[in-house]
Write a protein that holds these residues in place. Structure first.
Motif, PDB file in Angstrom:
ATOM      1  N   THR A  24      -8.556  23.441  13.511  1.00 43.84           N
ATOM      2  CA  THR A  24      -8.981  22.951  14.821  1.00 43.84           C
ATOM      3  C   THR A  24      -9.285  21.467  14.689  1.00 43.84           C
ATOM      4  O   THR A  24      -9.353  20.929  13.576  1.00 43.84           O
ATOM      5  N   VAL A  25      -9.482  20.801  15.813  1.00 44.79           N
ATOM      6  CA  VAL A  25      -9.899  19.398  15.762  1.00 44.79           C
ATOM      7  C   VAL A  25     -11.242  19.283  15.056  1.00 44.79           C
ATOM      8  O   VAL A  25     -11.430  18.437  14.173  1.00 44.79           O
ATOM      9  N   ALA A  26     -12.184  20.139  15.427  1.00 46.24           N
ATOM     10  CA  ALA A  26     -13.501  20.103  14.789  1.00 46.24           C
ATOM     11  C   ALA A  26     -13.395  20.379  13.292  1.00 46.24           C
ATOM     12  O   ALA A  26     -14.081  19.746  12.476  1.00 46.24           O
ATOM     13  N   GLY A  27     -12.528  21.317  12.923  1.00 42.05           N
ATOM     14  CA  GLY A  27     -12.343  21.617  11.509  1.00 42.05           C
ATOM     15  C   GLY A  27     -11.751  20.450  10.746  1.00 42.05           C
ATOM     16  O   GLY A  27     -12.123  20.185   9.591  1.00 42.05           O
ATOM     17  N   THR A  28     -10.824  19.728  11.371  1.00 43.76           N
ATOM     18  CA  THR A  28     -10.230  18.554  10.738  1.00 43.76           C
ATOM     19  C   THR A  28     -11.282  17.478  10.511  1.00 43.76           C
ATOM     20  O   THR A  28     -11.334  16.852   9.441  1.00 43.76           O
ATOM     21  N   LEU A  29     -12.142  17.265  11.490  1.00 40.45           N
ATOM     22  CA  LEU A  29     -13.214  16.281  11.324  1.00 40.45           C
ATOM     23  C   LEU A  29     -14.192  16.721  10.239  1.00 40.45           C
ATOM     24  O   LEU A  29     -14.720  15.886   9.492  1.00 40.45           O
ATOM     25  N   GLY A  30     -14.427  18.024  10.125  1.00 44.84           N
ATOM     26  CA  GLY A  30     -15.270  18.522   9.049  1.00 44.84           C
ATOM     27  C   GLY A  30     -14.669  18.243   7.686  1.00 44.84           C
ATOM     28  O   GLY A  30     -15.390  17.946   6.718  1.00 44.84           O
ATOM     29  N   LEU A  31     -13.337  18.327   7.593  1.00 43.19           N
ATOM     30  CA  LEU A  31     -12.639  18.006   6.348  1.00 43.19           C
ATOM     31  C   LEU A  31     -12.858  16.542   5.980  1.00 43.19           C
ATOM     32  O   LEU A  31     -13.089  16.200   4.809  1.00 43.19           O
ATOM     33  N   VAL A  32     -12.776  15.669   6.983  1.00 39.19           N
ATOM     34  CA  VAL A  32     -13.035  14.244   6.744  1.00 39.19           C
ATOM     35  C   VAL A  32     -14.452  14.030   6.236  1.00 39.19           C
ATOM     36  O   VAL A  32     -14.674  13.292   5.273  1.00 39.19           O
ATOM     37  N   ARG A  33     -15.422  14.683   6.870  1.00 38.16           N
ATOM     38  CA  ARG A  33     -16.816  14.520   6.438  1.00 38.16           C
ATOM     39  C   ARG A  33     -17.005  14.935   4.983  1.00 38.16           C
ATOM     40  O   ARG A  33     -17.714  14.265   4.222  1.00 38.16           O
ATOM     41  N   GLU A  34     -16.365  16.034   4.603  1.00 43.97           N
ATOM     42  CA  GLU A  34     -16.532  16.482   3.220  1.00 43.97           C
ATOM     43  C   GLU A  34     -15.881  15.510   2.249  1.00 43.97           C
ATOM     44  O   GLU A  34     -16.435  15.216   1.180  1.00 43.97           O
ATOM     45  N   PHE A  35     -14.695  14.991   2.595  1.00 38.30           N
ATOM     46  CA  PHE A  35     -14.059  13.977   1.745  1.00 38.30           C
ATOM     47  C   PHE A  35     -14.958  12.755   1.617  1.00 38.30           C
ATOM     48  O   PHE A  35     -15.142  12.208   0.524  1.00 38.30           O
ATOM     49  N   ARG A  36     -15.559  12.334   2.714  1.00 37.46           N
ATOM     50  CA  ARG A  36     -16.408  11.138   2.715  1.00 37.46           C
ATOM     51  C   ARG A  36     -17.658  11.310   1.866  1.00 37.46           C
ATOM     52  O   ARG A  36     -18.223  10.320   1.381  1.00 37.46           O
ATOM     53  N   SER A  37     -18.085  12.536   1.643  1.00 34.04           N
ATOM     54  CA  SER A  37     -19.269  12.746   0.813  1.00 34.04           C
ATOM     55  C   SER A  37     -19.042  12.303  -0.625  1.00 34.04           C
ATOM     56  O   SER A  37     -19.987  12.024  -1.359  1.00 34.04           O
ATOM     57  N   ALA A  93       0.830  -1.206   0.000  1.00 38.30           N
ATOM     58  CA  ALA A  93       0.000   0.000   0.000  1.00 38.30           C
ATOM     59  C   ALA A  93       0.861   1.252   0.000  1.00 38.30           C
ATOM     60  O   ALA A  93       1.906   1.315   0.650  1.00 38.30           O
ATOM     61  N   LEU A  94       0.382   2.257  -0.711  1.00 36.26           N
ATOM     62  CA  LEU A  94       0.961   3.594  -0.627  1.00 36.26           C
ATOM     63  C   LEU A  94       0.105   4.407   0.344  1.00 36.26           C
ATOM     64  O   LEU A  94      -1.091   4.601   0.121  1.00 36.26           O
ATOM     65  N   ILE A  95       0.731   4.873   1.413  1.00 34.20           N
ATOM     66  CA  ILE A  95       0.055   5.716   2.392  1.00 34.20           C
ATOM     67  C   ILE A  95       0.636   7.120   2.275  1.00 34.20           C
ATOM     68  O   ILE A  95       1.833   7.323   2.484  1.00 34.20           O
ATOM     69  N   THR A  96      -0.204   8.071   1.907  1.00 36.70           N
ATOM     70  CA  THR A  96       0.248   9.451   1.774  1.00 36.70           C
ATOM     71  C   THR A  96      -0.280  10.272   2.946  1.00 36.70           C
ATOM     72  O   THR A  96      -1.103   9.822   3.730  1.00 36.70           O
ATOM     73  N   PHE A  97       0.213  11.505   3.035  1.00 37.92           N
ATOM     74  CA  PHE A  97      -0.064  12.346   4.206  1.00 37.92           C
ATOM     75  C   PHE A  97      -0.481  13.739   3.760  1.00 37.92           C
ATOM     76  O   PHE A  97       0.115  14.320   2.846  1.00 37.92           O
ATOM     77  N   VAL A  98      -1.513  14.244   4.421  1.00 43.93           N
ATOM     78  CA  VAL A  98      -1.958  15.618   4.223  1.00 43.93           C
ATOM     79  C   VAL A  98      -2.094  16.267   5.588  1.00 43.93           C
ATOM     80  O   VAL A  98      -2.740  15.697   6.477  1.00 43.93           O
ATOM     81  N   GLU A  99      -1.485  17.428   5.777  1.00 47.75           N
ATOM     82  CA  GLU A  99      -1.716  18.190   7.002  1.00 47.75           C
ATOM     83  C   GLU A  99      -3.000  18.996   6.825  1.00 47.75           C
ATOM     84  O   GLU A  99      -3.122  19.798   5.896  1.00 47.75           O
ATOM     85  N   ALA A 100      -3.975  18.743   7.685  1.00 45.62           N
ATOM     86  CA  ALA A 100      -5.257  19.426   7.564  1.00 45.62           C
ATOM     87  C   ALA A 100      -5.065  20.938   7.609  1.00 45.62           C
ATOM     88  O   ALA A 100      -4.345  21.458   8.451  1.00 45.62           O
ATOM     89  N   LEU A 158      -8.222  19.812   1.156  1.00 41.17           N
ATOM     90  CA  LEU A 158      -9.294  18.987   0.600  1.00 41.17           C
ATOM     91  C   LEU A 158      -8.964  18.575  -0.836  1.00 41.17           C
ATOM     92  O   LEU A 158      -9.183  17.417  -1.219  1.00 41.17           O
ATOM     93  N   SER A 159      -8.417  19.489  -1.631  1.00 42.97           N
ATOM     94  CA  SER A 159      -8.021  19.156  -3.001  1.00 42.97           C
ATOM     95  C   SER A 159      -6.958  18.066  -3.018  1.00 42.97           C
ATOM     96  O   SER A 159      -6.984  17.160  -3.865  1.00 42.97           O
ATOM     97  N   LEU A 160      -6.018  18.144  -2.077  1.00 45.56           N
ATOM     98  CA  LEU A 160      -4.979  17.119  -1.998  1.00 45.56           C
ATOM     99  C   LEU A 160      -5.558  15.776  -1.587  1.00 45.56           C
ATOM    100  O   LEU A 160      -5.193  14.731  -2.143  1.00 45.56           O
ATOM    101  N   LEU A 161      -6.460  15.775  -0.627  1.00 43.87           N
ATOM    102  CA  LEU A 161      -7.099  14.522  -0.208  1.00 43.87           C
ATOM    103  C   LEU A 161      -7.811  13.849  -1.377  1.00 43.87           C
ATOM    104  O   LEU A 161      -7.593  12.658  -1.660  1.00 43.87           O
ATOM    105  N   THR A 162      -8.658  14.586  -2.045  1.00 44.92           N
ATOM    106  CA  THR A 162      -9.418  13.993  -3.134  1.00 44.92           C
ATOM    107  C   THR A 162      -8.516  13.610  -4.301  1.00 44.92           C
ATOM    108  O   THR A 162      -8.706  12.567  -4.941  1.00 44.92           O
TER     109      THR A 162
END
Length: 275
Positions: A77-90, A18-25, A34-38
């Motif tokens: 923030t922690v909440a902002g990071t979780l919001g980023l995850v939610r948007e990626f998951r959409s 597996a290739l595991i990459t990293f994004v700093e929220a 978000l662009s990097l995640l997607t």
């Protein structure tokens, strides 16, 4: 079956690592991360780690320290990071996401609330860099209750006697810190991995990911010959940071980072996981 277990199972059947990459929220801003995640998901990343910015990232080298500082200045923030995850998951419900960070922000947010919110957002695993096994009871019950994987860090200096202690109650995969030092500063050699990975395999059936120094496609390919995953972080952040103008990343800079991800993926796909 968790997304992490399903991904490693599929890749094992395909005979590759597996290739595991990293994004700093929020580095350098929310939209870019978000662009990097997607984009990484489209360009060959199998799992993505999301860094949770913290003011005192003791395990990280200058590259990720600066990324965290940019992110905090952008309002992370922690909440902002979780919001980023939610948007990626959409738009992506299959690729595993792992949050990597430090204990203090989690304690401030509240462990029970954090683990519940992380699971609800679509997080699959947690790497809490400064949470030793001896203090894991601070989080373990809530992690398990919310179906999250708690991923442990193993160092070259971890003794055979301590390995079972560190690995107790771990899940998802093992993160092998392949160097003695901070992130992004040096790289383990093929000789090092040939010596170290078999020792870890004797101690666990979990997949083994190698990080803290993998920067190039050639290095990622070497890791793929010995382990189940390679983690690439600082090199990708350096690539983006080198092209920032006025603190912002242009679409061209983002595409350059994603081209690097694609090159890493191609190099790893050419290697087989050892039997």
């Amino acid at each position: 079956m968790s997304r992490i277990a399903a991904t490693f199972g599929r890749l094992k059947a395909e005979g590759r690592a597996a290739l595991i990459t990293f994004v700093e929220a929020f580095d350098p801003d929310r939209a870019t991360s978000l662009s990097l995640l997607t984009g990484m998901a489209r360009n060959g990343a199998d799992i993505i780690e999301i860094g949770m910015p913290f003011t005192d990232p003791m395990a990280d080298g200058p590259t990720i320290q600066l990324a965290g500082r940019r992110a905090l200045h952008a309002g992370a923030t922690v909440a902002g990071t979780l919001g980023l995850v939610r948007e990626f998951r959409s738009g992506n419900d299959t690729l595993p996401l792992v949050l990597m960070g430090y204990l203090n922000p989690i304690l401030s947010y509240g462990v029970a609330r954090f683990t519940a919110d992380a699971a609800a957002a679509g997080v699959d695993g947690l790497i809490v860099v400064d949470l030793p096994t001896e203090e894991a009871d601070l989080m373990l019950a809530d992690v398990k209750a919310n179906g999250l994987d708690l991923i442990r860090l193993i160092a070259p200096t971890t003794s055979d006697e301590r390995l079972p202690i560190v690995l107790k109650d771990s899940s998802g995969f093992v993160y092998y810190v392949s160097i003695t030092g901070i992130t992004g500063t040096s790289t383990a050699s093929a000789t090092d991995l040939a010596r170290d990975i078999p020792r870890l395999r004797r101690a666990t059936d979990l997949p083994i990911a190698v990080g803290f120094g993998v920067r190039t496609p050639e290095q990622a390919a070497i890791v793929a010959r010995h382990a189940d995953a390679a983690v690439v972080a600082s090199a990708l952040i350096d690539r983006m940071a080198s092209g920032l103008e006025g603190g912002h990343a242009s679409p061209a800079v983002i595409e350059t980072v994603l081209a690097d991800v694609a090159a890493l993926a191609r190099a790893m796909h050419a290697e087989s996981v050892p039997a």
